[in-house]
Write an enzyme that holds these catalytic residues in place. Structure first.
Site, PDB file in Angstrom:
ATOM      1  N   CYS A 142      41.573  38.900  28.791  1.00  0.00           N
ATOM      2  CA  CYS A 142      42.380  39.485  29.880  1.00  0.00           C
ATOM      3  C   CYS A 142      41.676  40.723  30.416  1.00  0.00           C
ATOM      4  O   CYS A 142      41.442  40.849  31.628  1.00  0.00           O
ATOM      5  CB  CYS A 142      43.762  39.870  29.399  1.00  0.00           C
ATOM      6  N   GLU A 153      43.684  32.000  31.670  1.00  0.00           N
ATOM      7  CA  GLU A 153      43.370  32.837  32.842  1.00  0.00           C
ATOM      8  C   GLU A 153      43.110  31.941  34.062  1.00  0.00           C
ATOM      9  O   GLU A 153      43.574  32.225  35.161  1.00  0.00           O
ATOM     10  CB  GLU A 153      42.147  33.724  32.570  1.00  0.00           C
TER      11      GLU A 153
HETATM   12  C1  LIG Z   1      46.852  37.260  33.929  1.00  0.00           C
HETATM   13  C2  LIG Z   1      46.167  38.581  33.778  1.00  0.00           C
HETATM   14  N1  LIG Z   1      45.114  38.657  32.927  1.00  0.00           N
HETATM   15  C3  LIG Z   1      44.512  39.890  32.775  1.00  0.00           C
HETATM   16  C4  LIG Z   1      44.898  41.019  33.453  1.00  0.00           C
HETATM   17  C5  LIG Z   1      44.197  42.293  33.298  1.00  0.00           C
HETATM   18  N2  LIG Z   1      44.923  43.184  32.458  1.00  0.00           N
HETATM   19  C6  LIG Z   1      45.975  40.867  34.303  1.00  0.00           C
HETATM   20  N3  LIG Z   1      46.462  41.876  35.031  1.00  0.00           N
HETATM   21  N4  LIG Z   1      46.608  39.624  34.482  1.00  0.00           N
END
Ligand SMILES: Cc1ncc(CN)c(N)n1
Length: 228
Positions: free
Chosen positions: A137, A209
């Site tokens: 993430c 993701e």
């Molecule tokens: C789904 C998602 N993945 C990661 C990030 C980064 N923190 C985020 N804001 N959103």
């Protein structure tokens, strides 16, 4: 020089992360052509995603075995709730969405599956599982932000420029680096079968993701219209 655990992980996920850069939603942010309705859906879903993601940092802090690791998790938690989520609150206010509405967003199938997976892994293992669960993430957003910042107008677009600026910023790079350093530290004394399990968590979250970008692009919630 010996390859670090994060180098090994990066080699494994690099093709998948490169595919994010080809994703229409990500490209739309970078070149400014993204449909605003898609971005609104993304922002709302991402806000509630970040609430669950923050919980993983709290789990990491509670499972940490030393003060240094506890402090890093506490700082990551603070940075996410106060800086990263501020970006979402600013966008929401531009779109006329209140903070309460934002927080009351119903999670889509993808957000439900992704956050359930992360929480399950973080709760069922030691501190290393918590860091493996958040690694893709933090790191992949910095990877994307850095790339989009090199696109013409990437950081200057009147709506999406701030998003690119946030994820390519030094502050966010530092968040990603803290996560990378933690996994390298934690990976040092682990036997191969445990490294494999941690690597698998990063691979699975990297797939999630990709699914998140798809969810945003398709403005999707659940497979069939709700009738109940
Ligand atoms: C789904 C998602 N993945 C990661 C990030 C980064 N923190 C985020 N804001 N959103």
């Amino acid at each position: 020089m010996e390859q670090s655990f994060s180098d090994r992980i990066f080699k494994r996920v690099e093709p998948l992360w490169n595919s994010y850069l080809e994703h229409p939603f990500v490209k739309g942010i970078g070149d400014g052509t993204l449909d605003v309705e898609k971005f609104k859906h993304f922002m709302k879903q991402d806000y509630i995603y970040l609430m669950e993601y923050s919980r993983i940092f709290a789990i990491g802090a509670s499972k940490a075995r030393d003060l240094k690791t506890m402090t890093i998790f506490a700082n990551l938690l603070h940075g996410t709730m106060n800086e990263e989520m501020d970006l979402h609150r600013e966008y929401a206010s531009k779109f006329g969405i209140t903070k309460d509405e934002l927080e009351a967003t119903e999670p889509s199938a993808t957000v439900t599956a992704y956050t359930s997976y992360m929480l399950n892994k973080a709760q069922s293992g030691g501190v290393e599982n918590a860091i493996a669960a958040v690694l893709a993430c933090a790191w992949s957003y910095n990877f994307i932000g850095n790339e989009l910042a090199t696109w013409p107008n990437g950081t200057e677009h009147e709506l999406y420029g701030n998003w690119v600026k946030m994820y390519s910023s030094d502050a966010f790079a530092n968040i990603a680096k803290n996560c990378i350093d933690l996994i390298d530290d934690i990976g040092k004394d682990k036997p191969e079968h445990e490294l494999k399990e941690l690597e698998e968590i990063v691979v699975k979250t990297s797939y999630f993701e990709y699914m998140f970008w798809d969810m945003a692009e398709n403005i999707s919630m659940w497979p069939v219209a709700q009738t109940v």
